[in-house]
Design a protein around this motif. Structure first.
Motif, mmCIF file in Angstrom:
data_model
loop_
_atom_site.group_PDB
_atom_site.id
_atom_site.type_symbol
_atom_site.label_atom_id
_atom_site.label_comp_id
_atom_site.label_asym_id
_atom_site.label_seq_id
_atom_site.Cartn_x
_atom_site.Cartn_y
_atom_site.Cartn_z
ATOM 1 N N GLU A 53 18.374 -3.241 -2.548
ATOM 2 C CA GLU A 53 19.481 -4.190 -2.601
ATOM 3 C C GLU A 53 20.421 -4.025 -1.421
ATOM 4 O O GLU A 53 21.176 -4.943 -1.086
ATOM 5 C CB GLU A 53 20.237 -4.039 -3.930
ATOM 6 C CG GLU A 53 19.432 -4.523 -5.124
ATOM 7 C CD GLU A 53 20.214 -4.505 -6.418
ATOM 8 O OE1 GLU A 53 21.449 -4.303 -6.359
ATOM 9 O OE2 GLU A 53 19.602 -4.687 -7.486
ATOM 10 N N ASP A 54 20.405 -2.870 -0.785
ATOM 11 C CA ASP A 54 21.207 -2.690 0.428
ATOM 12 C C ASP A 54 20.767 -3.669 1.510
ATOM 13 O O ASP A 54 21.594 -4.185 2.273
ATOM 14 C CB ASP A 54 21.081 -1.256 0.950
ATOM 15 C CG ASP A 54 21.798 -0.253 0.070
ATOM 16 O OD1 ASP A 54 22.665 -0.680 -0.724
ATOM 17 O OD2 ASP A 54 21.488 0.945 0.155
ATOM 18 N N GLU A 55 19.471 -3.930 1.584
ATOM 19 C CA GLU A 55 18.964 -4.888 2.567
ATOM 20 C C GLU A 55 19.417 -6.303 2.229
ATOM 21 O O GLU A 55 19.790 -7.086 3.102
ATOM 22 C CB GLU A 55 17.439 -4.823 2.617
ATOM 23 C CG GLU A 55 16.774 -5.916 3.440
ATOM 24 C CD GLU A 55 17.093 -5.845 4.926
ATOM 25 O OE1 GLU A 55 16.787 -6.813 5.648
ATOM 26 O OE2 GLU A 55 17.662 -4.811 5.362
ATOM 27 N N VAL A 56 19.427 -6.633 0.925
ATOM 28 C CA VAL A 56 19.910 -7.954 0.508
ATOM 29 C C VAL A 56 21.390 -8.093 0.863
ATOM 30 O O VAL A 56 21.822 -9.126 1.380
ATOM 31 C CB VAL A 56 19.698 -8.154 -1.005
ATOM 32 C CG1 VAL A 56 19.993 -9.603 -1.397
ATOM 33 C CG2 VAL A 56 18.285 -7.776 -1.416
ATOM 34 N N ALA A 57 22.171 -7.041 0.588
ATOM 35 C CA ALA A 57 23.600 -7.079 0.895
ATOM 36 C C ALA A 57 23.823 -7.213 2.401
ATOM 37 O O ALA A 57 24.703 -7.964 2.850
ATOM 38 C CB ALA A 57 24.281 -5.821 0.372
ATOM 39 N N ARG A 58 23.027 -6.494 3.197
ATOM 40 C CA ARG A 58 23.180 -6.585 4.657
ATOM 41 C C ARG A 58 22.941 -8.005 5.130
ATOM 42 O O ARG A 58 23.697 -8.527 5.965
ATOM 43 C CB ARG A 58 22.189 -5.635 5.336
ATOM 44 C CG ARG A 58 22.324 -5.593 6.864
ATOM 45 C CD ARG A 58 21.204 -4.824 7.494
ATOM 46 N NE ARG A 58 19.927 -5.520 7.356
ATOM 47 C CZ ARG A 58 19.561 -6.546 8.113
ATOM 48 N NH1 ARG A 58 20.374 -7.013 9.049
ATOM 49 N NH2 ARG A 58 18.398 -7.126 7.932
ATOM 50 N N ARG A 59 21.923 -8.646 4.592
ATOM 51 C CA ARG A 59 21.631 -10.024 4.991
ATOM 52 C C ARG A 59 22.721 -10.988 4.517
ATOM 53 O O ARG A 59 23.071 -11.937 5.232
ATOM 54 C CB ARG A 59 20.272 -10.444 4.411
ATOM 55 C CG ARG A 59 19.079 -9.754 5.066
ATOM 56 C CD ARG A 59 17.794 -10.081 4.311
ATOM 57 N NE ARG A 59 16.649 -9.439 4.916
ATOM 58 C CZ ARG A 59 15.818 -10.025 5.786
ATOM 59 N NH1 ARG A 59 16.043 -11.276 6.153
ATOM 60 N NH2 ARG A 59 14.790 -9.379 6.300
ATOM 61 N N TRP A 60 23.247 -10.759 3.301
ATOM 62 C CA TRP A 60 24.295 -11.657 2.794
ATOM 63 C C TRP A 60 25.546 -11.592 3.663
ATOM 64 O O TRP A 60 26.089 -12.615 4.065
ATOM 65 C CB TRP A 60 24.627 -11.313 1.351
ATOM 66 C CG TRP A 60 25.791 -12.108 0.807
ATOM 67 C CD1 TRP A 60 27.082 -11.701 0.679
ATOM 68 C CD2 TRP A 60 25.764 -13.477 0.373
ATOM 69 N NE1 TRP A 60 27.864 -12.711 0.180
ATOM 70 C CE2 TRP A 60 27.082 -13.813 -0.017
ATOM 71 C CE3 TRP A 60 24.746 -14.424 0.270
ATOM 72 C CZ2 TRP A 60 27.402 -15.075 -0.504
ATOM 73 C CZ3 TRP A 60 25.073 -15.685 -0.221
ATOM 74 C CH2 TRP A 60 26.383 -16.003 -0.596
ATOM 75 N N TRP A 61 26.012 -10.379 3.955
ATOM 76 C CA TRP A 61 27.254 -10.250 4.712
ATOM 77 C C TRP A 61 27.070 -10.629 6.171
ATOM 78 O O TRP A 61 28.055 -10.845 6.881
ATOM 79 C CB TRP A 61 27.804 -8.831 4.595
ATOM 80 C CG TRP A 61 28.204 -8.467 3.197
ATOM 81 C CD1 TRP A 61 27.683 -7.489 2.413
ATOM 82 C CD2 TRP A 61 29.205 -9.114 2.395
ATOM 83 N NE1 TRP A 61 28.280 -7.477 1.181
ATOM 84 C CE2 TRP A 61 29.226 -8.456 1.136
ATOM 85 C CE3 TRP A 61 30.081 -10.177 2.612
ATOM 86 C CZ2 TRP A 61 30.088 -8.827 0.115
ATOM 87 C CZ3 TRP A 61 30.945 -10.550 1.585
ATOM 88 C CH2 TRP A 61 30.944 -9.880 0.357
ATOM 89 N N ALA A 62 25.828 -10.747 6.632
ATOM 90 C CA ALA A 62 25.585 -11.199 8.004
ATOM 91 C C ALA A 62 25.649 -12.713 8.129
ATOM 92 O O ALA A 62 25.742 -13.247 9.237
ATOM 93 C CB ALA A 62 24.220 -10.699 8.493
#
Length: 410
Positions: free
Chosen positions: A42-51
């Motif tokens: 989910e860290d990868e999902v969060a990174r993509r969302w905040w980008a």
């Protein structure tokens, strides 16, 4: 059956295992990954969302799309991952929470369909759509799903946002205005906003006090005050549960909501606060809650008045006491003054509110300080409350056209 979006198909070689022969043995020995997304978190999902930037187009797995106007702010330890995102569905703006997962099936796996904390979620953001049906919230509403593999942004989308003098995009009017303001001008505007919040709280207390009924041995003022203090102990936690607990301590037969997350008992922090609330109510059953706090409001020196108010709320910490004093005690005192026609009490409550030192920083004050490009957070509680007022009234939904923070004159 896994529903693969076009972005996922482009990455399918990354996730699908090696080709196998008739015997079932792999033809190629490397790159085995039988579970799509097994190496993702989910860290990868969060990174993509905040980008993502405002203007990003978010295609939905069930068809249609949403336009991202504001990505929101990070959620707390419990509940949705993103709070107060602003989206547009082509007809209206949507304001609510966003939940992030690797797979769309994680919604049910994690039990969110039974958790009331997720009833404000307006979008489920994932990487892999492994379900054809959208998930449902505890209240039964379906939640649209978006795979971030398909999110795109085009230059035309940026026309939604104003341009600076040099032609570069500027997202929000306040971010053009506030850097040009003096420190005194910013403080004056935040004080005005904080005062509006104070007066709104006091008006709500006036209505509550007029409807409140005493509950032996407590007066109507005590009932209103203790209920509000109980709810205040739940700020950032579970306000409904704390408020109901306060009413039960007063002798009302209020139904207790289930602790958030459907846990069998409250978390340790909540349990400790509830125990303290029980001690305070027991102490005030002989002295009266309002009678214990009121004398401190007649003290002219602010620091001495604050010390007396904190002592009345012991054994709560000074930080938690300050939050309750500014959000509950002082607005309620002002409401009592309005009902009783006491100019002195009204003056003392208002003056103490305006001079009260800053409260502990929280998610809203930090987010609004970033939004308004403030060099530091305000040093007075009233001005922090001003950030809360602007956020709740207009900034949460990004209603910039009527926001006091985006206007040159007030």
């Amino acid at each position: 059956m896994i529903v693969m979006h076009k972005g996922e198909r482009q990455r399918s070689k990354e996730f699908m295992g090696p080709e196998r022969g008739r015997s079932g043995a792999p033809v190629v020995a490397e790159s085995q990954a039988p579970d799509p997304g097994s190496n993702l978190s989910e860290d990868e999902v969060a990174r993509r969302w905040w980008a993502l930037q405002p203007g990003a187009l978010l295609p939905l797995s069930q068809g249609g799309s949403l336009l991202l106007l504001f990505p929101g702010r990070p959620g707390g330890r419990c509940g949705p991952d993103v709070r107060d995102a602003v989206l547009h569905n082509g007809e209206e703006e949507l304001v609510g929470d966003v939940e992030l997962h690797v797979r769309s099936s994680d919604w049910q796996t994690h039990g969110h369909h039974r958790d009331t904390r997720y009833n404000e979620v307006i979008l489920h953001v994932v990487l892999i759509c492994d379900q054809t049906m959208p998930p449902r919230r505890q209240d039964g509403s379906p939640v649209p799903v978006c795979s971030l593999y398909d999110a795109v942004i085009t230059p035309a989308d940026l026309r939604l946002f104003p341009l600076a003098a040099d032609g570069s995009p500027v997202r929000w009017p306040c971010q053009r205005l506030w850097p040009e303001m003096t420190a005194e001008g910013r403080a004056r505007l935040l004080t005005l906003a904080g005062t509006l919040r104070f007066e709104e709280k006091a008006a709500s207390f006036v209505a509550a006090l007029r409807q409140a009924e005493g509950r032996d041995p407590f007066s109507a003022y005590d009932v209103c005050l203790i209920t509000a203090l109980a709810e205040g102990l739940g700020y950032g936690r579970n306000r409904r549960f704390f408020r109901a607990c306060g009413q039960r301590l007063l002798g009302f037969t209020t139904a207790l909501p289930e602790p958030e997350g459907r846990a069998s008992k409250p978390p340790p922090l909540d349990a400790a606060r509830l125990q303290t609330l029980g001690l305070l109510v027991a102490r005030w059953s002989t002295t009266g809650a309002w009678a214990r706090l009121q004398p401190a409001l007649s003290i002219e020196k602010p620091q001495q008045a604050i010390a007396e108010l904190r002592a009345a709320l012991a054994p709560l910490s000074s930080a938690r006491s300050d939050i309750l004093i500014c959000n509950v005690v002082l607005p309620l005192a002002y409401a009592v003054a309005l009902i009783e026609g006491s100019e002195l009490l009204a003056h003392q409550a208002r003056q103490l509110y305006h001079s009260y030192p800053a409260l502990p920083s929280n998610q809203v004050t930090r987010a609004m300080s970033r939004q308004l490009l403030l060099p530091v957070e305000p040093r007075l509680a009233c001005q922090q409350q001003g950030l809360h007022h602007i956020y709740q009234e207009t900034c949460r939904a990004k209603r910039c056209g009527i926001c006091m923070a985006g206007k040159k004159s007030l």
